[in-house]
Design a protein around this motif. Sequence first.
Motif, PDB file in Angstrom:
ATOM      1  N   THR A 115      -6.647   5.429  -4.840  1.00  0.00           N
ATOM      2  CA  THR A 115      -6.608   4.415  -3.785  1.00  0.00           C
ATOM      3  C   THR A 115      -5.182   4.008  -3.465  1.00  0.00           C
ATOM      4  O   THR A 115      -4.801   3.886  -2.286  1.00  0.00           O
ATOM      5  CB  THR A 115      -7.422   3.184  -4.212  1.00  0.00           C
ATOM      6  N   VAL A 116      -4.371   3.774  -4.493  1.00  0.00           N
ATOM      7  CA  VAL A 116      -2.989   3.327  -4.273  1.00  0.00           C
ATOM      8  C   VAL A 116      -2.188   4.398  -3.544  1.00  0.00           C
ATOM      9  O   VAL A 116      -1.403   4.096  -2.628  1.00  0.00           O
ATOM     10  CB  VAL A 116      -2.335   2.964  -5.620  1.00  0.00           C
TER      11      VAL A 116
ATOM     12  N   TRP B 123      -3.257   4.489   0.078  1.00  0.00           N
ATOM     13  CA  TRP B 123      -2.829   3.233   0.716  1.00  0.00           C
ATOM     14  C   TRP B 123      -1.339   3.261   1.023  1.00  0.00           C
ATOM     15  O   TRP B 123      -0.924   2.988   2.165  1.00  0.00           O
ATOM     16  CB  TRP B 123      -3.183   2.087  -0.217  1.00  0.00           C
TER      17      TRP B 123
ATOM     18  N   SER C 257      -1.945  -5.708   3.632  1.00  0.00           N
ATOM     19  CA  SER C 257      -3.251  -6.300   3.343  1.00  0.00           C
ATOM     20  C   SER C 257      -4.354  -5.617   4.134  1.00  0.00           C
ATOM     21  O   SER C 257      -5.421  -5.300   3.601  1.00  0.00           O
ATOM     22  CB  SER C 257      -3.228  -7.798   3.663  1.00  0.00           C
TER      23      SER C 257
ATOM     24  N   LEU D 196      -5.082  -2.078   2.740  1.00  0.00           N
ATOM     25  CA  LEU D 196      -5.862  -2.054   1.495  1.00  0.00           C
ATOM     26  C   LEU D 196      -7.345  -2.238   1.786  1.00  0.00           C
ATOM     27  O   LEU D 196      -8.196  -1.574   1.178  1.00  0.00           O
ATOM     28  CB  LEU D 196      -5.356  -3.153   0.560  1.00  0.00           C
TER      29      LEU D 196
ATOM     30  N   ALA E 241      -8.420  -4.972  -6.903  1.00  0.00           N
ATOM     31  CA  ALA E 241      -7.939  -4.743  -5.535  1.00  0.00           C
ATOM     32  C   ALA E 241      -7.150  -5.953  -5.045  1.00  0.00           C
ATOM     33  O   ALA E 241      -6.112  -5.814  -4.380  1.00  0.00           O
ATOM     34  CB  ALA E 241      -9.118  -4.450  -4.609  1.00  0.00           C
TER      35      ALA E 241
ATOM     36  N   LEU F  58      -3.702  -5.894  -6.525  1.00  0.00           N
ATOM     37  CA  LEU F  58      -2.834  -4.975  -5.792  1.00  0.00           C
ATOM     38  C   LEU F  58      -2.258  -5.644  -4.542  1.00  0.00           C
ATOM     39  O   LEU F  58      -1.058  -5.498  -4.247  1.00  0.00           O
ATOM     40  CB  LEU F  58      -3.614  -3.722  -5.392  1.00  0.00           C
ATOM     41  N   GLY F  59      -3.101  -6.360  -3.813  1.00  0.00           N
ATOM     42  CA  GLY F  59      -2.615  -7.042  -2.616  1.00  0.00           C
ATOM     43  C   GLY F  59      -1.576  -8.097  -2.922  1.00  0.00           C
ATOM     44  O   GLY F  59      -0.554  -8.207  -2.230  1.00  0.00           O
TER      45      GLY F  59
END
Length: 311
Positions: free
Chosen positions: A67-68, A71, A192, A195, A235, A238-239
Amino acid sequence: MRLFARSGPGFGPGFGALGVLGAFVVVEVVARSGVFDAAALPPASSVLARAGEMVVDDGFLGDLWVTVSAWLSGLGLAVLFAVPAGLLLGSLPRLDTAALAVVELARPIPSVALIPLAILVFVEPDRVERSLVCYAALWPILLNTLYGLRDVDPVAKETLRSFGFGVVGVLWRVSMPSAGPFVVTGVRIAASVGLIVVVSAELRAGGEGGLGVYLLETQSGGGRADLMVAGACWAGVLGVAANAGLVWVERLFFPQSRPFPAASISGSAAWGALPPDPRYRPGRPRPQTPDGLKTQAPGGLKRQAPDGLER
């Protein structure tokens, strides 16, 4: 009356931690009260324990990295496309006017609505996610770049032109430093949004890994709401980390955009533009200069109270 200027939103990290603790307590109490099914709303302590266990879970860390990577790569592509496009449109008013209709037409289209089209065009899940993140992050960065260029002081640009600098010189020496904080703000918003889009795309398009795929797997075989909420909390972490990093970048490269430092100001708010005279106290006359003239603030500006009388 004492006024206190703060250098950022909120009252500091202590109050932020207090808010997180309060939310934790509220969720814990509501979950254990029996109002909701425990399988649907797990206690906050259980979610926190599962989130801690995920740190050493290789499967979850692999999904998180998928995911990272999608993103950040999509966000990087958006920056590479949006910033030059914004500089070009902001420097050429006629081109900006011609492209305005296209921008206003494409910008409101939700990125998640394009997931079926992206699946047909790109086929591979990782390319689908990157393309959707790039599309969603493109508009905040582009629009903030345009707003930043429009906010540039025209006198500064005309002054540089009078010294013989061309369009590129004015853009490099005046426009870009002035618009830089706007661009970083656009990237913060785009991070944001990106993500949200990448996790949504993983939920819809699937793939071999990713945080969205992990959330889907937690609901198979009876479902584990605590694991699902713990993954969603990561998640959010991460934001928060991305936003904090971009704030640090803004303060490092654009220190002129930081607000004034905290200060205690005595008297009326109308006096805030001038530093207080340490020799003046309420009830005492204003100190006089040797020639009998009233003391003036730096720059020759006289202080005035709210009633308009000189002090």
